[in-house]
Scaffold this active site. Sequence first.
Site, short mmCIF file in Angstrom:
data_model
loop_
_atom_site.label_atom_id
_atom_site.label_comp_id
_atom_site.label_asym_id
_atom_site.label_seq_id
_atom_site.Cartn_x
_atom_site.Cartn_y
_atom_site.Cartn_z
N LYS A 1 0.77 -1.39 -0.08
CA LYS A 1 -0.10 -0.02 0.24
C LYS A 1 1.10 1.14 -0.03
CE LYS A 1 -4.48 0.94 2.28
NZ LYS A 1 -5.23 0.60 3.56
O1 G3P Z 1 -7.71 1.42 5.77
C1 G3P Z 1 -8.18 2.07 4.78
C2 G3P Z 1 -9.37 2.91 5.01
O2 G3P Z 1 -10.47 1.96 5.05
C3 G3P Z 1 -9.51 3.45 6.27
O3 G3P Z 1 -10.49 4.54 6.57
O4 G3P Z 1 -11.57 6.37 7.49
O5 G3P Z 1 -11.92 4.19 8.66
O6 G3P Z 1 -9.74 5.47 8.58
P1 G3P Z 1 -10.96 5.10 7.93
#
Ligand code: G3P
Length: 217
Positions: free
Chosen positions: A83
């Site tokens: 990633k």
């Molecule tokens: O891991 C990538 C993404 O899904 C994280 O999103 O906004 O839940 O931190 P968030």
Amino acid sequence: MQLFLDTTDTAVLKDLAATGLVDGVTTNPTLIAKSGRPMAEVIAEICGLVEGPVSAEVAAMDVEGMLAEGRKLAAIATNVVVKVPLTRNGLIATSEFAVEGIQTNVTLCFSASQALLAAKAGASYISPFIGRLDDHGAVGMDLIGEIRAIYDNYGFDTEILAASIRTPAHVTAAALAGADCATIPPATFEALFKHPLTDKGLEQFMADWAKTGQSIL
Ligand code: G3P
């Protein structure tokens, strides 16, 4: 649609992977920090729990650092996807990883133009962050539709991995918008199974069945 879990909690992952409905896992530096474990250790364990892609994020911001870290992460297991952030250096590294045959997930995508560049760089996956756009008053799901249209216009094979998912409705909307995958927090994944009318209907079925006094076996 491939459904990934967005987690480093291997106990929860093991439980949900047993449903046979978990196609892969995504992680990020925040989730690694939350695990309290060495990154290589937790990524290796996750890669042993699912056959599908497991995203592991580099921490370097410079190209050479990203390449060195990405090669090390990719060597942990064959299902590791490296990633990288959607930055100028991240896309340069993505192009090199593509040459080396290392799968990439370009993350922190918040615009269609960013997604266009990621596809041109040869990204395996693009992660548009729906929830964080919503958090800032935008309609995050619109971005999925825009990326889908652009990728289809030019035949890009980068897979759209809807990320920053907050609700089951996000999963449904992302599927309707044409996302190839969604990465889902475990609690939201669990919620996908649930509907009050299913519970109510089953309760009624069981009550009526009990009245028959019958046994199927
Ligand atoms: O891991 C990538 C993404 O899904 C994280 O999103 O906004 O839940 O931190 P968030």
